[in-house]
Scaffold this motif. Structure first.
Motif, PDB file in Angstrom:
ATOM      1  N   GLN A  10      52.478 -37.854  64.462  1.00 41.94           N
ATOM      2  CA  GLN A  10      53.649 -37.028  64.811  1.00 41.94           C
ATOM      3  C   GLN A  10      53.254 -35.553  64.887  1.00 41.94           C
ATOM      4  O   GLN A  10      53.705 -34.830  65.781  1.00 41.94           O
ATOM      5  CB  GLN A  10      54.768 -37.211  63.770  1.00 41.94           C
ATOM      6  N   LEU A  11      52.425 -35.112  63.949  1.00 40.44           N
ATOM      7  CA  LEU A  11      51.966 -33.723  63.935  1.00 40.44           C
ATOM      8  C   LEU A  11      51.158 -33.415  65.201  1.00 40.44           C
ATOM      9  O   LEU A  11      51.328 -32.362  65.811  1.00 40.44           O
ATOM     10  CB  LEU A  11      51.124 -33.457  62.680  1.00 40.44           C
ATOM     11  N   ILE A  12      50.294 -34.328  65.597  1.00 38.74           N
ATOM     12  CA  ILE A  12      49.502 -34.149  66.823  1.00 38.74           C
ATOM     13  C   ILE A  12      50.431 -34.029  68.030  1.00 38.74           C
ATOM     14  O   ILE A  12      50.305 -33.103  68.832  1.00 38.74           O
ATOM     15  CB  ILE A  12      48.512 -35.320  67.010  1.00 38.74           C
ATOM     16  N   ILE A  13      51.361 -34.953  68.140  1.00 31.34           N
ATOM     17  CA  ILE A  13      52.286 -34.955  69.284  1.00 31.34           C
ATOM     18  C   ILE A  13      53.115 -33.675  69.312  1.00 31.34           C
ATOM     19  O   ILE A  13      53.249 -33.030  70.352  1.00 31.34           O
ATOM     20  CB  ILE A  13      53.193 -36.203  69.224  1.00 31.34           C
ATOM     21  N   HIS A  14      53.653 -33.282  68.170  1.00 25.36           N
ATOM     22  CA  HIS A  14      54.509 -32.094  68.106  1.00 25.36           C
ATOM     23  C   HIS A  14      53.711 -30.804  68.331  1.00 25.36           C
ATOM     24  O   HIS A  14      54.111 -29.955  69.135  1.00 25.36           O
ATOM     25  CB  HIS A  14      55.226 -32.045  66.757  1.00 25.36           C
ATOM     26  N   ASP A  20      54.696 -37.116  76.485  1.00 31.26           N
ATOM     27  CA  ASP A  20      54.614 -38.442  77.106  1.00 31.26           C
ATOM     28  C   ASP A  20      53.986 -39.487  76.188  1.00 31.26           C
ATOM     29  O   ASP A  20      53.803 -40.631  76.602  1.00 31.26           O
ATOM     30  CB  ASP A  20      53.793 -38.366  78.393  1.00 31.26           C
ATOM     31  N   ILE A  21      53.640 -39.105  74.975  1.00 32.08           N
ATOM     32  CA  ILE A  21      52.947 -40.013  74.059  1.00 32.08           C
ATOM     33  C   ILE A  21      53.808 -40.270  72.826  1.00 32.08           C
ATOM     34  O   ILE A  21      54.384 -39.348  72.252  1.00 32.08           O
ATOM     35  CB  ILE A  21      51.587 -39.412  73.636  1.00 32.08           C
ATOM     36  N   ALA A  22      53.867 -41.527  72.420  1.00 29.21           N
ATOM     37  CA  ALA A  22      54.565 -41.925  71.189  1.00 29.21           C
ATOM     38  C   ALA A  22      53.513 -42.203  70.121  1.00 29.21           C
ATOM     39  O   ALA A  22      52.362 -42.512  70.445  1.00 29.21           O
ATOM     40  CB  ALA A  22      55.387 -43.181  71.438  1.00 29.21           C
ATOM     41  N   PRO A  23      53.875 -42.085  68.849  1.00 29.40           N
ATOM     42  CA  PRO A  23      52.911 -42.373  67.776  1.00 29.40           C
ATOM     43  C   PRO A  23      52.237 -43.738  67.930  1.00 29.40           C
ATOM     44  O   PRO A  23      51.046 -43.880  67.676  1.00 29.40           O
ATOM     45  CB  PRO A  23      53.755 -42.300  66.508  1.00 29.40           C
ATOM     46  N   ALA A  24      52.986 -44.722  68.387  1.00 33.96           N
ATOM     47  CA  ALA A  24      52.427 -46.068  68.558  1.00 33.96           C
ATOM     48  C   ALA A  24      51.352 -46.117  69.647  1.00 33.96           C
ATOM     49  O   ALA A  24      50.528 -47.035  69.665  1.00 33.96           O
ATOM     50  CB  ALA A  24      53.544 -47.047  68.887  1.00 33.96           C
ATOM     51  N   ALA A  44      41.986 -28.665  69.503  1.00 30.98           N
ATOM     52  CA  ALA A  44      41.427 -28.724  68.149  1.00 30.98           C
ATOM     53  C   ALA A  44      41.864 -27.515  67.332  1.00 30.98           C
ATOM     54  O   ALA A  44      42.227 -27.649  66.156  1.00 30.98           O
ATOM     55  CB  ALA A  44      39.902 -28.805  68.196  1.00 30.98           C
ATOM     56  N   LEU A  45      41.854 -26.349  67.953  1.00 32.02           N
ATOM     57  CA  LEU A  45      42.281 -25.137  67.247  1.00 32.02           C
ATOM     58  C   LEU A  45      43.757 -25.213  66.873  1.00 32.02           C
ATOM     59  O   LEU A  45      44.139 -24.906  65.737  1.00 32.02           O
ATOM     60  CB  LEU A  45      42.021 -23.899  68.106  1.00 32.02           C
ATOM     61  N   GLU A  46      44.587 -25.632  67.815  1.00 30.92           N
ATOM     62  CA  GLU A  46      46.020 -25.735  67.550  1.00 30.92           C
ATOM     63  C   GLU A  46      46.312 -26.782  66.483  1.00 30.92           C
ATOM     64  O   GLU A  46      47.140 -26.567  65.595  1.00 30.92           O
ATOM     65  CB  GLU A  46      46.772 -26.071  68.842  1.00 30.92           C
ATOM     66  N   LEU A  47      45.621 -27.906  66.555  1.00 29.88           N
ATOM     67  CA  LEU A  47      45.806 -28.956  65.562  1.00 29.88           C
ATOM     68  C   LEU A  47      45.319 -28.494  64.195  1.00 29.88           C
ATOM     69  O   LEU A  47      45.958 -28.758  63.176  1.00 29.88           O
ATOM     70  CB  LEU A  47      45.069 -30.224  65.997  1.00 29.88           C
TER      71      LEU A  47
END
Length: 86
Positions: A10-14, A20-24, A44-47
């Motif tokens: 969820q953190l990656i997606i947000h 367009d991507i769901a956790p699943a 990578a920097l943002e994450l």
């Protein structure tokens, strides 16, 4: 199913605005960069910033060890479990 894996997905997606991507859709053991999820160095920097804010982690962009932690969601979860302060 691992709750921390789902939280990191969820953190990656947000944090990367991957609408367009769901956790699943994210395999916990697939590569985050290159052929896997296809993230790049800016991602990578943002994450990294998002992980620091969410879990109070200390990361070094130049560290080879840090790069290993960003290999997959599972690797990130292991790193977060071992090092989070929040």
């Amino acid at each position: 199913m691992n709750p921390l894996h789902d939280e990191i997905k969820q953190l990656i997606i947000h944090s990367l605005n991957l609408e367009d991507i769901a956790p699943a859709d994210i395999d916990s053991h697939a590569a985050l960069f290159g052929e896997g999820l296809g993230l790049d160095s800016i991602d990578a920097l943002e994450l990294g910033v998002a992980l620091q804010k969410r879990y109070g982690l200390t990361l070094s962009a130049e560290s080879e060890e840090t790069r290993k932690h960003f290999a997959s969601v599972a690797a990130l979860a292991d790193f977060v479990e071992a090092n989070r302060t929040k």
